[in-house]
Design a protein around this motif. Structure first.
Motif, short mmCIF file in Angstrom:
data_model
loop_
_atom_site.label_atom_id
_atom_site.label_comp_id
_atom_site.label_asym_id
_atom_site.label_seq_id
_atom_site.Cartn_x
_atom_site.Cartn_y
_atom_site.Cartn_z
N ASN A 584 40.93 -44.40 45.10
CA ASN A 584 41.13 -45.59 46.03
C ASN A 584 40.39 -46.81 45.51
OD1 ASN A 584 40.36 -47.20 48.15
ND2 ASN A 584 41.10 -45.79 49.77
N MET A 587 37.91 -48.79 48.19
CA MET A 587 36.50 -48.21 48.34
C MET A 587 35.83 -47.73 47.06
SD MET A 587 37.12 -45.82 51.71
CE MET A 587 37.59 -46.59 53.10
N VAL A 589 36.59 -44.97 45.33
CA VAL A 589 36.33 -43.47 45.36
C VAL A 589 37.71 -42.65 44.84
CG1 VAL A 589 35.82 -41.78 47.02
CG2 VAL A 589 34.71 -43.86 46.98
N ASP A 590 37.42 -41.52 44.38
CA ASP A 590 38.45 -40.57 44.28
C ASP A 590 38.61 -39.91 45.57
OD1 ASP A 590 39.16 -41.00 41.35
OD2 ASP A 590 37.71 -39.72 40.65
N MET A 591 39.91 -39.79 45.79
CA MET A 591 40.36 -39.12 47.12
C MET A 591 41.23 -38.06 46.82
SD MET A 591 40.39 -41.92 50.14
CE MET A 591 38.83 -43.13 50.36
N SER A 592 40.90 -36.81 47.47
CA SER A 592 41.88 -35.56 47.19
C SER A 592 42.45 -35.42 48.48
CB SER A 592 41.03 -34.43 46.91
OG SER A 592 40.06 -34.05 47.85
N GLU A 593 43.88 -35.15 48.37
CA GLU A 593 44.59 -34.94 49.63
C GLU A 593 45.60 -33.86 49.25
OE1 GLU A 593 47.84 -37.85 50.17
OE2 GLU A 593 47.86 -38.50 48.12
N GLN B 183 37.10 -39.09 52.34
CA GLN B 183 38.42 -38.50 52.00
C GLN B 183 39.23 -38.45 53.16
OE1 GLN B 183 35.98 -34.54 51.99
NE2 GLN B 183 38.05 -33.90 52.84
N PRO B 184 40.42 -38.49 52.94
CA PRO B 184 41.48 -38.29 54.11
C PRO B 184 40.99 -37.51 55.25
CG PRO B 184 42.58 -37.96 52.04
CD PRO B 184 41.04 -37.96 51.85
N ILE B 220 39.86 -42.92 57.39
CA ILE B 220 40.85 -43.00 56.05
C ILE B 220 42.01 -41.95 56.52
CG2 ILE B 220 40.85 -42.23 53.65
CD1 ILE B 220 37.65 -42.62 53.94
N SER B 222 44.74 -41.64 54.56
CA SER B 222 45.20 -41.09 53.35
C SER B 222 44.41 -41.90 52.40
CB SER B 222 46.67 -41.07 53.11
OG SER B 222 47.09 -42.29 52.79
N SER B 226 43.88 -46.90 55.24
CA SER B 226 42.74 -46.75 55.95
C SER B 226 42.50 -47.88 57.03
CB SER B 226 41.44 -47.01 55.18
OG SER B 226 41.39 -46.01 54.02
#
Lengths: 672, 275
Positions: A584, A587, A589-593, B183-184, B220, B222, B226
């Motif tokens: 992302n 931000m 930041v690494d985001m996992s989904e 995180q999401p 957030i 996803s 956000s």
């Protein structure tokens, strides 16, 4: 024509004749010289002798034929201590593929010396050993003229001693006339008639340290007529019992018999009858001289054609086998029944020997004797037979010998009769106590009544007895094997049970003990305990049938522990496979989904709990095996789905909670 | 971690002190005896922040703000005040630092009536910023320096554009509330302070343009979307006279959109790129 003119004409005619002759001779020589060629090649004489050959040859109809000089040499190193090298050479000539002219065969066994010397521009070493050398002449492939065979010792390349020297004459490929052979201790002189038969007096002189012995064997066209031995000027008349030396050729069936076929084997089958009464030392001397004489005659005569067991001249093309003397012997032909009896005797005796050896070589005999009484009995009886085996062996050897057909069997049955001492009961020790039992050994035939049929029956009955006893022993051996196998398996079973109990103990110190282990701990321990107790209550025969299956079951449970241990990492792997990490940028930041959320949730929340509950509800060895296979299959399927387009599956699995429906969408079918 | 946070706050206060001292010297002589704080004005800003990935390290930054102000009949959402466009090319060499440069075109809507005033005026800017992110186990701290070069004029007809510079420093934190990390599905608290100073020939006694305090709450949805909402309080020296301070209360509603515009194949190493 005047005298001058006649003289001139005569001289001119003589000149023309000479010129023509010179032309023809020159042309022929040139023509022949053009046809002959020389070739160097490799040549295999027999299985152990191969080397280089150089020969002259001509081509006839597209095929090479030996024609002219021939030289072969084989040099082979030896692993034996007695010599380092063996050198075999042939040197001679061929004429149109037939041996012709003088030939020399040589076999040298040589050990090289340490010293060296120079010869020309070569540094060579002398050798010590011996040479067997045969020289003779061929004509159109047939041995003719004078032949010699000599064996000499060499020390440092110099002749040291002559071990034997043989000379004789060949005509039309067979020995005729005078034959002489001498070694240090024995010499022979005899004759062959024009047909190649032993003829006249054959004098064999034995020179021992203390006395001179002379044998005189008199032949008439191959038939041994008289046999005398002179020891210290005293003559002993000797005959062979059972060997026909009659003068009449008309009685019975007479056949030519050669040394190669085993003439002396016939003589060795029968005993010598000495007409005079003699002391035992003279008797020994006579028999000893007879044996040595036989051997020396055989070796001397065959020396022209045999070297270390191979046929010297027939190993090369261009000659037929040499005729090395013939005898005539009377044949006492076997009947069909006798032939069958001999065949059976040979087979049964071989089987008896084989069984006795197998039994005595089997370590189970010693192991089993303290527990199985029968083994002690069998061992004792077999030992009795073994002790009598030498007598039986002599009898069987005579009966099955090719020479047996050339002796009068009725006269030697009494001499080959086995004097067996078979008891009527046996006494052996078992568990520190003496046990005596009667045993029905075969009845030994009477000496006066002994013949081929009796001999065959005796051997046959011994075999039947040995077979029956060995059958009993083999049953015991088999039982011992099963007990040993069962004992080993039970030891392994207990080890595996201990291992399972250690692994699934909830207070396990194992680092990899996880929640899955905890969940199944009670079920695994109960299954292990119950199955072990059930097994313990079985009879031995049932145990034999069940032990393998139970071992497999325990192996499955040990594998199940590893399977449960690996589940944690499998779950993590699936979690990673169904997770996407996105950066992302706002931000930073690494985001996992979660990706393919419908599939993952259906698996994680519905299918996975269902699989483990199903196993818990029916926890058996079989279901554990199938469950591991099925659960692995589901995980594998989930991994595959994570890598491919799954729009359809995701659609079908949206909010799907029914595990059977989920399995159907995933196209999986459970075995448990 | 505590030491790092304390250091960050210290640096921020030092920056405010130094900048205030430097820019404040010129107007010292004209300051009134007592500062005057005007009545607070109420506004509502609806903002969208877009970041579009163009390649491994290059992004397109796009903001569109719709700002409303009070009028006589309504607070916060009376009239349209501004429509604000900010675009830039962004370069992110590492996960902790990014640099952006671009242009702004702000459209201001006037609130004075009469022929002497324009209804709309345009304010173009050139801007560049430098943002440093400090990662902690439970939250993130951001420092942002943004410099803008702007051409501004009054609404009065015939006014000329006057060039000036803005010097902005922002301190910001994002602290997840319901999850261990950002995180999401995370609701986060977002403390935010920004000091905006200005300079230029027209700036005589009012270098402190704005000090903005706007804590907020965000969510957030996803990695791509956000949302957040802030209530901002700000004050700054008025352009008419340095002793006057204007105050504002601003509702801010923000949406953040991050999209990857690269071809599908280029996205594959994405998760490994910054490892």
């Amino acid at each position: 024509m005047d005298k001058t003119k006649r003289h001139y004409f005569f001289n001119f005619y003589l000149f023309l004749s000479r010129a023509l002759l010179i032309f023809i001779l020159t042309y022929s020589t040139v023509a022949l010289a053009q046809q002959r060629k020389v070739k160097k090649d490799s040549l295999k004489i027999n299985e152990s002798t191969s080397g280089l050959v150089e020969y002259e040859y001509a081509v006839s109809k597209g095929v090479d034929i030996y024609d002219g000089k021939f030289f072969f040499q084989s040099l082979q190193s030896s692993q034996l201590k007695s010599f380092d090298y063996e050198v075999t050479t042939y040197e001679g000539e061929f004429s149109s593929n037939q041996k012709s002219g003088n030939w020399v065969f040589s076999d040298k066994k040589m050990k090289e010396e340490d010293q060296k010397f120079v010869s020309g521009f070569r540094i060579v070493k002398p050798a010590t050993g011996n040479e067997n050398r045969i020289s003779g002449k061929f004509q159109d492939g047939k041995a003719v003229g004078n032949w010699e065979a000599v064996k000499q010792d060499f020390i440092t390349s110099e002749v040291q001693d002559t071990l034997f020297f043989i000379e004789s004459t060949f005509k039309d490929n067979r020995l005729i006339g005078l034959f002489k052979s001498r070694s240090k201790s024995i010499s022979i002189q005899g004759y062959f008639n024009a047909d190649g038969y032993f003829q006249g007096d054959w004098e064999i002189n034995h020179q021992t340290e203390d006395k001179f012995i002379q044998e005189i064997r008199t032949y008439e066209a191959g038939i041994l007529k008289t046999y005398k031995i002179v020891i210290d000027d005293k003559t002993f008349d000797i005959s062979y019992s059972g060997f026909d030396t009659s003068e009449s050729r008309d009685e019975g069936q007479w056949e030519d018999y050669s040394l190669e076929e085993g003439y002396f084997k016939i003589l060795n089958l029968v005993d010598l009858d000495i007409k005079q009464s003699v002391s035992s030392s003279i008797n020994v001397s006579i028999n000893d001289s007879h044996q040595k004489g036989n051997e020396f005659i055989k070796n001397s005569v065959l020396a022209f054609s045999h070297n270390s067991g191979f046929d010297i001249w027939n190993s090369l093309r261009g000659s037929s086998p040499l005729g090395l003397g013939k005898f005539r012997v009377k044949k006492f032909e076997f009947t069909t029944e006798e032939k069958q009896q001999i065949k059976e005797t040979a087979e049964n005796f071989e089987a008896i020997q084989s069984i006795l050896n197998e039994f005595s070589d089997n370590p189970k005999v010693e192991i089993g004797k303290p527990a199985y009484e029968k083994l002690n009995e069998v061992e004792l009886i077999f030992n009795i037979y073994k002790n009598e085996l030498n007598q039986l062996k002599r009898m069987v050897e005579v009966i099955t010998s090719d020479a047996f057909e050339f002796v009068n069997r009725d006269e030697i049955y009494g001499k080959i009769w086995p004097k067996l001492r078979l008891p009527i009961e046996v006494t052996y020790e078992f568990q520190s106590e003496l046990v005596t039992k009667s045993h029905e050994f075969p009845k030994v035939p009477e000496r006066n009544n002994f013949d081929l049929g009796q001999a065959n029956s005796l051997i046959k009955r011994i075999r039947e007895d040995v077979d029956a006893l060995y059958g009993d022993a083999k049953t015991i051996f088999k039982a011992m094997e099963i007990e040993k196998s069962l004992s080993n398996d039970e030891k392994r079973l207990v080890e595996k049970k201990d291992k399972i109990e250690s692994l699934f103990n909830t207070e396990s110190k194992e680092n990899d003990f996880n929640n899955y282990h905890e969940r199944y701990s009670e079920l695994v321990l109960k299954l292990t305990e119950d199955s072990f107790n059930t097994y313990g209550g079985l009879k031995i025969d049932e145990k034999k049938n069940r032990i393998k299956g139970l071992l497999n079951c325990y192996d499955e449970l040990i594998d199940f522990y590893i399977f449960l241990k690996d589940l944690k990492s499998k779950n993590e792997r699936l979690d990673v496979a169904y997770t996407k990490i996105t950066f992302n940028p706002y931000m930073m930041v690494d985001m996992s989904e979660r990706i393919k959320e419908n599939i993952y949730e259906a698996f994680d929340e519905s299918l996975k709990p269902y699989l483990f509950k199903k196993l818990s509800d029916d926890f058996t060895c079989e279901s554990v095996d199938f469950a591991m296979e099925d659960i692995n299959m589901v995980y594998q399927k989930m991994l595959e789905l994570s890598k491919r387009d799954t729009k359809q599956e995701e659609k079908e699995l949206r909010r799907e909670k029914n595990p059977e429906a989920i399995l159907s969408v995933l196209e999986l079918k459970l075995k448990y | 971690m505590y030491m790092m946070l304390r250091g960050t706050i210290g640096v921020t206060l030092f920056f405010v002190f130094v900048v205030t001292a430097v820019f404040g010297q010129e107007g010292t002589a004209t300051h009134p005896d007592q500062s005057v704080f005007n009545e607070p004005e109420t506004l509502t800003w609806i903002n969208s922040y877009g970041t579009f990935r163009l390649s491994d390290k290059w992004f397109w930054h796009a903001e569109l703000h719709y700002r409303m102000r009070e009028n006589e009949s309504r607070n916060f959402i009376g009239d349209v005040a501004q429509v604000y466009n900010r675009h830039g090319i962004q370069y992110i060499p590492t996960k902790n630092f990014k640099f952006t440069a671009g242009g702004v075109l702000r459209i201001d809507f006037g609130d004075q009536s009469g022929d002497a005033y324009e209804k709309i005026r345009l304010e173009p800017r050139i801007w560049h910023e430098y943002q440093l992110m400090m990662p902690f186990d439970r939250f993130r701290v951001y420092h942002r320096i943004r410099i803008e070069h702007r051409w501004k004029k009054k609404f009065k007809k015939g006014s000329d554009y006057v060039f000036g510079n803005r010097w902005r420093y922002k301190f910001m934190m994002k602290i997840p509330l319901n999850k261990p990390k950002l995180q999401p599905g995370t609701i986060y608290f977002n403390p935010d302070v920004e000091l905006i100073m200005q300079s230029g020939k027209a700036i005589v006694d009012n270098p402190l343009e704005d000090l903005r305090l706007y804590p907020g709450i965000g969510y957030i949805a996803s990695p791509r979307t956000s949302y957040s909402a802030n209530m901002m309080y700000s004050f700054g020296q008025s352009g008419e006279y340095g002793g006057f301070y204007r105050q504002r209360w601003v509702f801010k509603f923000n949406i953040y959109i991050n999209l990857d515009l690269r071809a599908f194949d280029d996205k594959i190493p994405e998760t490994r790129f910054y490892d």
